[in-house]
Design an enzyme around this catalytic site. Structure first.
Site, short mmCIF file in Angstrom:
data_model
loop_
_atom_site.label_atom_id
_atom_site.label_comp_id
_atom_site.label_asym_id
_atom_site.label_seq_id
_atom_site.Cartn_x
_atom_site.Cartn_y
_atom_site.Cartn_z
N PRO A 109 0.85 -1.20 0.00
CA PRO A 109 0.00 0.00 0.00
C PRO A 109 0.89 1.24 0.00
O PRO A 109 1.83 1.33 0.79
CB PRO A 109 -0.77 -0.12 1.33
CG PRO A 109 0.08 -0.97 2.20
CD PRO A 109 0.83 -1.90 1.29
N MET A 110 0.60 2.20 -0.87
CA MET A 110 1.35 3.46 -0.87
C MET A 110 0.37 4.60 -1.11
O MET A 110 -0.22 4.71 -2.20
CB MET A 110 2.45 3.44 -1.95
CG MET A 110 3.61 2.52 -1.61
SD MET A 110 4.91 2.52 -2.86
CE MET A 110 4.20 1.46 -4.12
N ALA A 111 0.21 5.43 -0.08
CA ALA A 111 -0.73 6.55 -0.18
C ALA A 111 -0.29 7.48 -1.30
O ALA A 111 0.89 7.80 -1.43
CB ALA A 111 -0.77 7.29 1.15
N CYS A 118 2.83 2.90 9.15
CA CYS A 118 3.12 4.20 8.55
C CYS A 118 3.84 5.10 9.53
O CYS A 118 3.36 5.34 10.63
CB CYS A 118 1.83 4.86 8.09
SG CYS A 118 2.16 6.40 7.26
N LYS A 127 -0.40 -4.76 8.94
CA LYS A 127 0.92 -4.38 8.42
C LYS A 127 1.66 -3.62 9.52
O LYS A 127 1.14 -2.63 10.04
CB LYS A 127 0.78 -3.53 7.16
CG LYS A 127 2.11 -3.13 6.56
CD LYS A 127 1.94 -2.75 5.09
CE LYS A 127 3.22 -2.27 4.46
NZ LYS A 127 3.58 -0.90 4.87
N ASN A 138 8.62 -7.42 3.70
CA ASN A 138 8.61 -6.17 2.94
C ASN A 138 9.83 -5.31 3.29
O ASN A 138 10.27 -5.29 4.43
CB ASN A 138 7.31 -5.41 3.26
CG ASN A 138 7.28 -3.98 2.74
OD1 ASN A 138 7.13 -3.04 3.50
ND2 ASN A 138 7.43 -3.81 1.44
N ASP A 155 12.68 -2.85 0.55
CA ASP A 155 13.83 -2.81 -0.38
C ASP A 155 13.91 -3.99 -1.34
O ASP A 155 15.01 -4.31 -1.79
CB ASP A 155 15.15 -2.70 0.39
CG ASP A 155 15.34 -1.32 1.01
OD1 ASP A 155 14.41 -0.49 0.90
OD2 ASP A 155 16.39 -1.08 1.61
N GLY A 196 7.09 -2.34 -2.96
CA GLY A 196 6.52 -1.00 -3.05
C GLY A 196 7.26 -0.13 -4.04
O GLY A 196 7.00 -0.18 -5.26
C1 FMN Z 1 4.94 7.20 -0.89
C2 FMN Z 1 4.70 6.08 0.08
C3 FMN Z 1 3.45 5.93 0.65
C4 FMN Z 1 3.22 4.90 1.57
N1 FMN Z 1 1.95 4.73 2.08
C5 FMN Z 1 1.69 3.69 2.88
C6 FMN Z 1 0.35 3.43 3.32
O1 FMN Z 1 -0.61 4.11 2.95
N2 FMN Z 1 0.17 2.36 4.16
C7 FMN Z 1 1.20 1.56 4.57
O2 FMN Z 1 0.98 0.61 5.33
N3 FMN Z 1 2.46 1.77 4.14
C8 FMN Z 1 2.72 2.80 3.31
N4 FMN Z 1 3.98 2.96 2.81
C9 FMN Z 1 5.03 1.98 3.13
C10 FMN Z 1 5.10 0.87 2.06
O3 FMN Z 1 3.91 0.11 2.06
C11 FMN Z 1 6.28 -0.08 2.30
O4 FMN Z 1 6.12 -0.66 3.56
C12 FMN Z 1 7.62 0.64 2.25
O5 FMN Z 1 7.70 1.53 1.14
C13 FMN Z 1 8.80 -0.36 2.17
O6 FMN Z 1 8.67 -1.18 1.04
P1 FMN Z 1 9.56 -0.89 -0.32
O7 FMN Z 1 10.99 -0.80 0.11
O8 FMN Z 1 9.27 -2.05 -1.20
O9 FMN Z 1 9.08 0.42 -0.87
C14 FMN Z 1 4.25 4.00 1.92
C15 FMN Z 1 5.51 4.17 1.33
C16 FMN Z 1 5.74 5.18 0.42
C17 FMN Z 1 7.11 5.29 -0.21
#
Ligand code: FMN
Length: 327
Positions: A16-18, A100, A139, A200, A202, A224
């Site tokens: 999930p990414m807002a 978050c 999460k 989850n 990187d 993500g």
């Molecule tokens: C721009 C952005 C928005 C995010 N929004 C959320 C969110 O709404 N809910 C959540 O649980 N995590 C959120 N995250 C965290 C990601 O879900 C994830 O845990 C984090 O980016 C690490 O994974 P990655 O290294 O694959 O990006 C967000 C991360 C980013 C970069």
């Protein structure tokens, strides 16, 4: 892997990414192989329940099953109600955000700030699980800060509360998005609970995904930031996990088609004015991964003020990039 009654088609999940994992992007990632794509977080605040942004985030039209919607809050009663409302609006899995680190979120003791209060965590999870018939997932991060890594304890609380899968971003709240990911803590969570655990943090290549599976023993991995501007990474990772040595990198024609389709979907979903702005963000990410793309194109794309001009510039960018490649 199963989440409640749902058997996932594979072990790859979109994080999930807002501001990013909206309905058009989720659908795109599902088409490229993500078995599940979690929505942007939706506030449990009752005052925001029917506002435009919330309704847009809760829109799953055209999405394949299972549809997972993430909710965020710190009041058990509000979270229970938000879970019910979203299940009524079509969510088939409710995901709870305790990961978050955003200041705006943590100052209200929601998101990863909740990890500090294990009693509240238990009450909140029990309230949500009791409120809905659909499976509830969680999460988390590995803890509040490096001196307070309580992911294992929180995961056990979650399992007792009836949570059906736990995703762990392998960093503490204090670590934000930097520093090494603690895959060993994720492995400790996997050893401590019987429900599926999703690793989850990187994961940005097929090799990294395979290494994380090996190190953590996780049931699935969640990706993500690495898929921004290259949703086909899901297909590439799947190929590797399936043992195909020939990784299916997309051709320029395929990439052009994906971008144009994505832009059309953004315009249709958000309307022209907002769609144009959101398109700039995604095209910036696509261009970062485009071989032979001249750097000035990013700025030029951002200056376009109509959908027709944005689409025409994509065509120009691709003919220029194809010529450079041929030269
Ligand atoms: C721009 C952005 C928005 C995010 N929004 C959320 C969110 O709404 N809910 C959540 O649980 N995590 C959120 N995250 C965290 C990601 O879900 C994830 O845990 C984090 O980016 C690490 O994974 P990655 O290294 O694959 O990006 C967000 C991360 C980013 C970069």
């Amino acid at each position: 892997m199963h989440i409640g009654p749902y058997r996932l088609a594979n072990r790859l999940i979109l994080a999930p990414m807002a501001g990013i994992t909206d309905q058009p992007f989720r659908r795109l990632c599902r088409r490229y192989g993500a078995a599940l794509a979690v929505s942007e977080m939706i506030s449990a605040n009752p005052a925001l329940r029917d506002d435009r942004k919330t309704l847009r985030r809760a829109d799953h039209r055209g999405e394949p099953e299972p549809r997972s919607v993430q909710i965020l809050g710190n009041e058990p009663a509000h979270m229970a109600k938000a879970a019910r409302v979203n299940a009524d609006r079509g969510a088939q899995i409710i995901d709870i955000n305790m990961g978050c680190p955003a200041k705006k979120v943590c100052n209200k003791a929601a998101g990863s700030a909740l990890l500090k209060d294990e009693v509240l965590v238990g009450r909140l999870l029990e309230a949500v699980v009791k409120a809905v018939e659909v499976p509830v997932t969680l999460k988390i991060r590995t803890g509040w800060d490096p001196d307070h890594r309580n992911a294992v304890s929180v995961a056990k609380i979650a399992e007792s509360a009836g949570i059906r899968a736990i995703a762990v971003h392998g960093r503490t709240r204090a670590c934000g998005f930097s520093g090494p990911v603690e895959y060993r803590t994720i492995q400790a969570v996997k050893c401590a609970v019987g429900v599926p655990v999703i690793a989850n943090g990187d994961i940005d290549s097929p090799e990294k995904a395979a290494a994380v599976f090996k190190e953590t023993g996780a049931d699935a991995v969640m990706v993500g930031r690495a898929v921004l501007g290259r949703p086909w990474l899901f297909r590439t990772i799947l190929d590797r996990l399936d043992g195909n040595s020939l990784t299916s990198m997309p051709s320029m024609t395929e990439i052009r088609g994906v971008i144009l389709e994505h832009l059309h979907e953004l315009y249709a979903f958000y309307g022209e004015a907002l769609g144009l702005r959101i398109a700039r963000k995604h095209v910036g990410w696509y261009l970062e991964h485009l071989p032979s793309c001249r750097s000035e194109f990013g700025h030029r794309f951002n200056a376009q003020d109509s959908t027709t001009r944005q689409l025409a510039l994509i065509d120009l960018i691709f003919s220029a990039a194809t010529q450079e490649l041929a030269a």
